[in-house]
Design a protein around this motif. Structure first.
Motif, PDB file in Angstrom:
ATOM      1  N   THR A  16      -6.665  -4.292  16.773  1.00  0.00           N
ATOM      2  CA  THR A  16      -6.750  -4.721  15.354  1.00  0.00           C
ATOM      3  C   THR A  16      -6.857  -3.153  14.738  1.00  0.00           C
ATOM      4  O   THR A  16      -7.311  -2.231  15.255  1.00  0.00           O
ATOM      5  N   HIS A  28     -23.112   0.884   8.938  1.00  0.00           N
ATOM      6  CA  HIS A  28     -22.494   0.187   9.951  1.00  0.00           C
ATOM      7  C   HIS A  28     -23.769  -0.570  10.992  1.00  0.00           C
ATOM      8  O   HIS A  28     -24.670   0.011  11.169  1.00  0.00           O
ATOM      9  N   TYR A  36     -12.423   0.613  22.333  1.00  0.00           N
ATOM     10  CA  TYR A  36     -12.502   1.767  21.587  1.00  0.00           C
ATOM     11  C   TYR A  36     -12.409   1.371  20.047  1.00  0.00           C
ATOM     12  O   TYR A  36     -11.509   0.625  19.696  1.00  0.00           O
ATOM     13  N   ASP A  37     -13.199   1.972  19.389  1.00  0.00           N
ATOM     14  CA  ASP A  37     -13.528   1.768  17.936  1.00  0.00           C
ATOM     15  C   ASP A  37     -13.004   3.473  17.384  1.00  0.00           C
ATOM     16  O   ASP A  37     -14.048   4.201  17.449  1.00  0.00           O
ATOM     17  N   ILE A  39     -12.553   5.458  14.071  1.00  0.00           N
ATOM     18  CA  ILE A  39     -12.833   5.541  12.661  1.00  0.00           C
ATOM     19  C   ILE A  39     -12.359   6.729  11.925  1.00  0.00           C
ATOM     20  O   ILE A  39     -12.433   7.782  12.398  1.00  0.00           O
ATOM     21  N   GLU A  50     -24.005   6.998  18.587  1.00  0.00           N
ATOM     22  CA  GLU A  50     -23.280   6.434  19.938  1.00  0.00           C
ATOM     23  C   GLU A  50     -24.351   6.788  20.885  1.00  0.00           C
ATOM     24  O   GLU A  50     -24.569   8.012  21.167  1.00  0.00           O
ATOM     25  N   PRO A  67     -15.886   2.478  24.649  1.00  0.00           N
ATOM     26  CA  PRO A  67     -16.420   0.969  25.055  1.00  0.00           C
ATOM     27  C   PRO A  67     -17.514   1.136  26.041  1.00  0.00           C
ATOM     28  O   PRO A  67     -17.599   2.254  26.827  1.00  0.00           O
ATOM     29  N   HIS A  71     -23.271   1.586  19.330  1.00  0.00           N
ATOM     30  CA  HIS A  71     -23.006   2.344  18.285  1.00  0.00           C
ATOM     31  C   HIS A  71     -23.506   1.703  17.068  1.00  0.00           C
ATOM     32  O   HIS A  71     -23.499   0.299  16.922  1.00  0.00           O
ATOM     33  N   TRP A  85      -9.973   2.067  10.427  1.00  0.00           N
ATOM     34  CA  TRP A  85     -10.521   2.085  11.634  1.00  0.00           C
ATOM     35  C   TRP A  85      -9.367   1.294  12.607  1.00  0.00           C
ATOM     36  O   TRP A  85      -8.561   0.535  12.101  1.00  0.00           O
ATOM     37  N   HIS A  87      -9.060  -0.503  16.545  1.00  0.00           N
ATOM     38  CA  HIS A  87      -9.693  -1.022  17.797  1.00  0.00           C
ATOM     39  C   HIS A  87      -8.459  -1.049  18.846  1.00  0.00           C
ATOM     40  O   HIS A  87      -7.478  -1.673  18.273  1.00  0.00           O
ATOM     41  N   LYS A  89      -7.744  -1.334  23.386  1.00  0.00           N
ATOM     42  CA  LYS A  89      -8.285  -1.866  24.448  1.00  0.00           C
ATOM     43  C   LYS A  89      -7.735  -0.612  25.734  1.00  0.00           C
ATOM     44  O   LYS A  89      -6.386  -0.627  25.593  1.00  0.00           O
TER      45      LYS A  89
END
Length: 289
Positions: A16, A28, A36-37, A39, A50, A67, A71, A85, A87, A89
């Motif tokens: 996303t 946050h 994975y995120d 930013i 993190e 991942p 965090h 942001w 996200h 995989k």
């Protein structure tokens, strides 16, 4: 700039993408999940932790949260902050390394028509730091727009834009490396690509590149995994493969055309690279037509 080394294929898969304005006091929440995120802060500042490492992400900066790690916000925003942001995989990073240590010119195996699986490769993603937000903003904006009205028609386009985003980030990491040895290795590669069909002479290289041959060799080995002569052999065998597939020239004629007139030596180099003899390769190629 520290980078994450990710194994490909497969390519990372977008989950996303989003955009938000954070007001002073926003912080946050804490979480740990298996994606994975990433930013991106356009303006303002976010403060993240993190595991036990804290990061400040200012305007024009990014941070990749990995991942499996926990965090959370380490402090609330103190000013209005515009955030994107992403996200995605993908398996955990193979390692972290500085952009200057990445072997950008390393030679990778070329796919052959007899292969049934792609060769192992790697890609690189900056962990934290400044980014060319002007280049990224159009891509991020389009991704957010498509994601908000996602349909079958646009799903592939969204994933393609995500790959474009990753490529831009890797290009930025590569631009940060200012190693003199990597610059010389790149210059040597270009020189050899233009001279591969000519007789190989170390003195000619020294005169063209203005460095001693031993130093050129060390730089090439460090950044490509090959010495200059090994790289020339790589180029010659690559051209020989094309001639074997596309012409009826004899093996001896092809060897001479690619600058290796000794057929026995040519055959040994070809077998070391391709795993079979030139004759076997031609027969195998004809069977696949």
């Amino acid at each position: 700039m520290e980078c994450l080394e990710l194994a490909i294929p497969p390519l990372p898969s977008l989950v996303t993408v989003g955009h938000a304005m954070w007001v002073p006091g926003n912080c946050h929440f804490e979480r740990s999940f298996d994606v994975y995120d990433v930013i991106f802060v356009k303006s303002g500042a976010m403060y993240m932790r993190e595991d036990r490492v804290e990061y400040a992400i200012g305007g024009g900066q990014m941070l990749v949260l990995e991942p499996g790690k926990t965090h959370a916000g380490s402090a609330p925003c103190t000013e209005e902050t515009e955030v994107y942001w992403v996200h995605f995989k993908h398996p955990a990073a193979l390692r972290k390394l500085d952009a200057k240590e990445i072997p950008w010119s390393a030679v990778l195996p070329q796919g052959r028509d007899s292969d049934t699986r792609p060769a192992d490769q790697t890609m690189y993603l900056p962990k934290h730091g400044d980014i060319p937000f002007g280049k990224l903003l159009p891509v991020l904006g389009q991704m957010v727009k498509l994601n908000a009205q996602l349909s079958v028609e646009h799903s592939l386009q969204l994933q393609t834009l995500f790959c474009e985003l990753l490529e831009t980030l890797q290009t930025e990491a590569k631009a940060r490396q200012a190693s003199r040895s990597s610059a010389l290795a790149k210059e040597t590669v270009l020189y050899l690509q233009n001279q591969w069909s000519e007789p190989f002479h170390s003195k000619s290289m020294e005169e063209a590149l203005h460095f001693q041959f031993d130093h050129i060799t060390r730089c090439m080995k460090k950044h490509t995994g090959m010495t200059p002569l090994q790289y020339v052999h790589h180029l010659r065998i690559s051209h020989a493969v094309t001639l074997l597939a596309q012409t009826t020239l004899s093996v001896q004629e092809i060897a001479e055309r690619v600058g290796i007139p000794n057929a026995s030596f040519f055959g040994r180099l070809f077998r070391e690279r391709m795993g079979i003899t030139p004759g076997q390769y031609r027969i195998q190629r004809q069977r696949h037509l």
